[in-house]
Design a protein around this motif. Sequence first.
Motif, PDB file in Angstrom:
ATOM      1  N   ALA A 173      78.770  31.477  65.204  1.00  0.00           N
ATOM      2  CA  ALA A 173      77.308  31.500  65.397  1.00  0.00           C
ATOM      3  C   ALA A 173      76.608  31.005  64.146  1.00  0.00           C
ATOM      4  N   PRO A 174      75.532  30.226  64.309  1.00  0.00           N
ATOM      5  CA  PRO A 174      74.816  29.724  63.126  1.00  0.00           C
ATOM      6  C   PRO A 174      74.191  30.867  62.345  1.00  0.00           C
ATOM      7  N   ALA A 175      74.118  30.687  61.070  1.00  0.00           N
ATOM      8  CA  ALA A 175      73.512  31.710  60.211  1.00  0.00           C
ATOM      9  C   ALA A 175      72.016  31.825  60.514  1.00  0.00           C
ATOM     10  N   PRO A 176      71.466  33.056  60.471  1.00  0.00           N
ATOM     11  CA  PRO A 176      70.035  33.223  60.767  1.00  0.00           C
ATOM     12  C   PRO A 176      69.163  32.472  59.762  1.00  0.00           C
ATOM     13  N   ALA A 177      68.092  31.935  60.283  1.00  0.00           N
ATOM     14  CA  ALA A 177      67.176  31.182  59.425  1.00  0.00           C
ATOM     15  C   ALA A 177      66.488  32.122  58.436  1.00  0.00           C
ATOM     16  N   PRO A 178      66.284  31.679  57.216  1.00  0.00           N
ATOM     17  CA  PRO A 178      65.593  32.541  56.239  1.00  0.00           C
ATOM     18  C   PRO A 178      64.135  32.769  56.657  1.00  0.00           C
ATOM     19  N   VAL A 179      63.681  33.992  56.511  1.00  0.00           N
ATOM     20  CA  VAL A 179      62.329  34.378  56.914  1.00  0.00           C
ATOM     21  C   VAL A 179      61.575  34.824  55.669  1.00  0.00           C
ATOM     22  N   PRO A 180      60.392  34.299  55.405  1.00  0.00           N
ATOM     23  CA  PRO A 180      59.599  34.749  54.255  1.00  0.00           C
ATOM     24  C   PRO A 180      59.215  36.216  54.391  1.00  0.00           C
ATOM     25  N   ALA A 181      59.139  36.877  53.264  1.00  0.00           N
ATOM     26  CA  ALA A 181      58.811  38.305  53.280  1.00  0.00           C
ATOM     27  C   ALA A 181      57.411  38.554  53.830  1.00  0.00           C
ATOM     28  N   ALA A 182      56.471  37.642  53.536  1.00  0.00           N
ATOM     29  CA  ALA A 182      55.104  37.831  54.042  1.00  0.00           C
ATOM     30  C   ALA A 182      55.068  37.759  55.560  1.00  0.00           C
ATOM     31  N   VAL A 184      57.591  38.530  57.586  1.00  0.00           N
ATOM     32  CA  VAL A 184      58.217  39.752  58.104  1.00  0.00           C
ATOM     33  C   VAL A 184      57.217  40.909  58.070  1.00  0.00           C
ATOM     34  N   ALA A 185      56.448  41.010  56.978  1.00  0.00           N
ATOM     35  CA  ALA A 185      55.446  42.084  56.891  1.00  0.00           C
ATOM     36  C   ALA A 185      54.385  41.929  57.965  1.00  0.00           C
ATOM     37  N   HIS A 186      53.955  40.673  58.214  1.00  0.00           N
ATOM     38  CA  HIS A 186      52.957  40.451  59.262  1.00  0.00           C
ATOM     39  C   HIS A 186      53.523  40.773  60.640  1.00  0.00           C
ATOM     40  N   ALA A 187      54.795  40.394  60.858  1.00  0.00           N
ATOM     41  CA  ALA A 187      55.423  40.695  62.147  1.00  0.00           C
ATOM     42  C   ALA A 187      55.577  42.195  62.343  1.00  0.00           C
ATOM     43  N   ARG A 188      55.828  42.919  61.272  1.00  0.00           N
ATOM     44  CA  ARG A 188      55.963  44.378  61.396  1.00  0.00           C
ATOM     45  C   ARG A 188      54.622  45.013  61.803  1.00  0.00           C
ATOM     46  N   LYS A 189      53.522  44.471  61.255  1.00  0.00           N
ATOM     47  CA  LYS A 189      52.207  44.984  61.658  1.00  0.00           C
ATOM     48  C   LYS A 189      51.946  44.703  63.133  1.00  0.00           C
ATOM     49  N   VAL A 190      52.326  43.498  63.585  1.00  0.00           N
ATOM     50  CA  VAL A 190      52.143  43.155  64.996  1.00  0.00           C
ATOM     51  C   VAL A 190      52.978  44.066  65.882  1.00  0.00           C
ATOM     52  N   ILE A 221      63.401  37.206  62.943  1.00  0.00           N
ATOM     53  CA  ILE A 221      62.422  38.222  62.554  1.00  0.00           C
ATOM     54  C   ILE A 221      62.686  39.527  63.294  1.00  0.00           C
ATOM     55  N   ALA A 222      63.004  39.438  64.586  1.00  0.00           N
ATOM     56  CA  ALA A 222      63.291  40.639  65.369  1.00  0.00           C
ATOM     57  C   ALA A 222      64.491  41.371  64.821  1.00  0.00           C
ATOM     58  N   ALA A 223      65.491  40.613  64.323  1.00  0.00           N
ATOM     59  CA  ALA A 223      66.667  41.262  63.759  1.00  0.00           C
ATOM     60  C   ALA A 223      66.324  42.037  62.488  1.00  0.00           C
ATOM     61  N   GLN A 224      65.371  41.563  61.735  1.00  0.00           N
ATOM     62  CA  GLN A 224      64.980  42.279  60.518  1.00  0.00           C
ATOM     63  C   GLN A 224      64.054  43.447  60.777  1.00  0.00           C
ATOM     64  N   LEU A 225      63.402  43.448  61.943  1.00  0.00           N
ATOM     65  CA  LEU A 225      62.517  44.564  62.278  1.00  0.00           C
ATOM     66  C   LEU A 225      63.273  45.762  62.813  1.00  0.00           C
ATOM     67  N   THR A 226      64.474  45.566  63.345  1.00  0.00           N
ATOM     68  CA  THR A 226      65.244  46.687  63.903  1.00  0.00           C
ATOM     69  C   THR A 226      65.868  47.524  62.789  1.00  0.00           C
TER      70      THR A 226
END
Length: 226
Positions: A173-182, A184-190, A221-226
């Motif tokens: 499986a391809p490696a997950p794409a890098p996600v900026p911390a900002a 991820v924080a915005h996605a967590r608020k959503v 992003i969803a993987a980092q929110l779990t």
Amino acid sequence: MGRIRPDPVLVQAVIAGALSFAHLHDLAAAAGQDGWKAWAYPISVDLLLVAAWRRLRNDDSSRLAWCWFVIALVASLGANVVTAGFLDLRHPPAWLRFGIAGWPALAFLGGTLLAHTRTVAEAADPAPPADVAPAPAPVRAPVPTPEPPADPPEEDASDLPAAELPGESPRPAPAPAPVPAALVAHARKVADEHHARTGEQIDTDTLRARLGVPSQLADSIAAQLT
């Protein structure tokens, strides 16, 4: 040079003002105010009348301005009427002498109130203090929008080694794409807002639609929110 044409309205105003001024002077002199005091009375009456009229033009609903305008107008008209022979000015009555003597205090009170009383417009819209600067509006930092990763180039199956040919062994499986911390924080608020509103965890499709990112980035992003 052009010819000077007199304005009939201005000429009439000068004549009427001079007559009224003279009547007020004669009435004050007859009531015992001699010398410069007799000349000061018509100036006081006319100035109070003008001050009240200017206040009426700026604040037409002011009862204070109407009150002092009527008082000054009655004083001016009364002087013109009295000097027409209705009273014996050689022997003025006591009430006339009393009114002339009390006029300076009355005119001073009226002029002070007209000059230092706030108008209705000023009371309805008070000016902010000069030494207090308005608080600056909070500035929110913009959330950076990540650029979608470029799709990897397709490889020809003939160029792959034998171990990587289809049917031989599964591709990693391809490696997950890098996600900026900002982001991820915005996605967590959503996600928190969605959970507070619906009581359920946000799914990947909804998260991708709310953030406007590609599906691969939404999965990361969803993987980092779990």
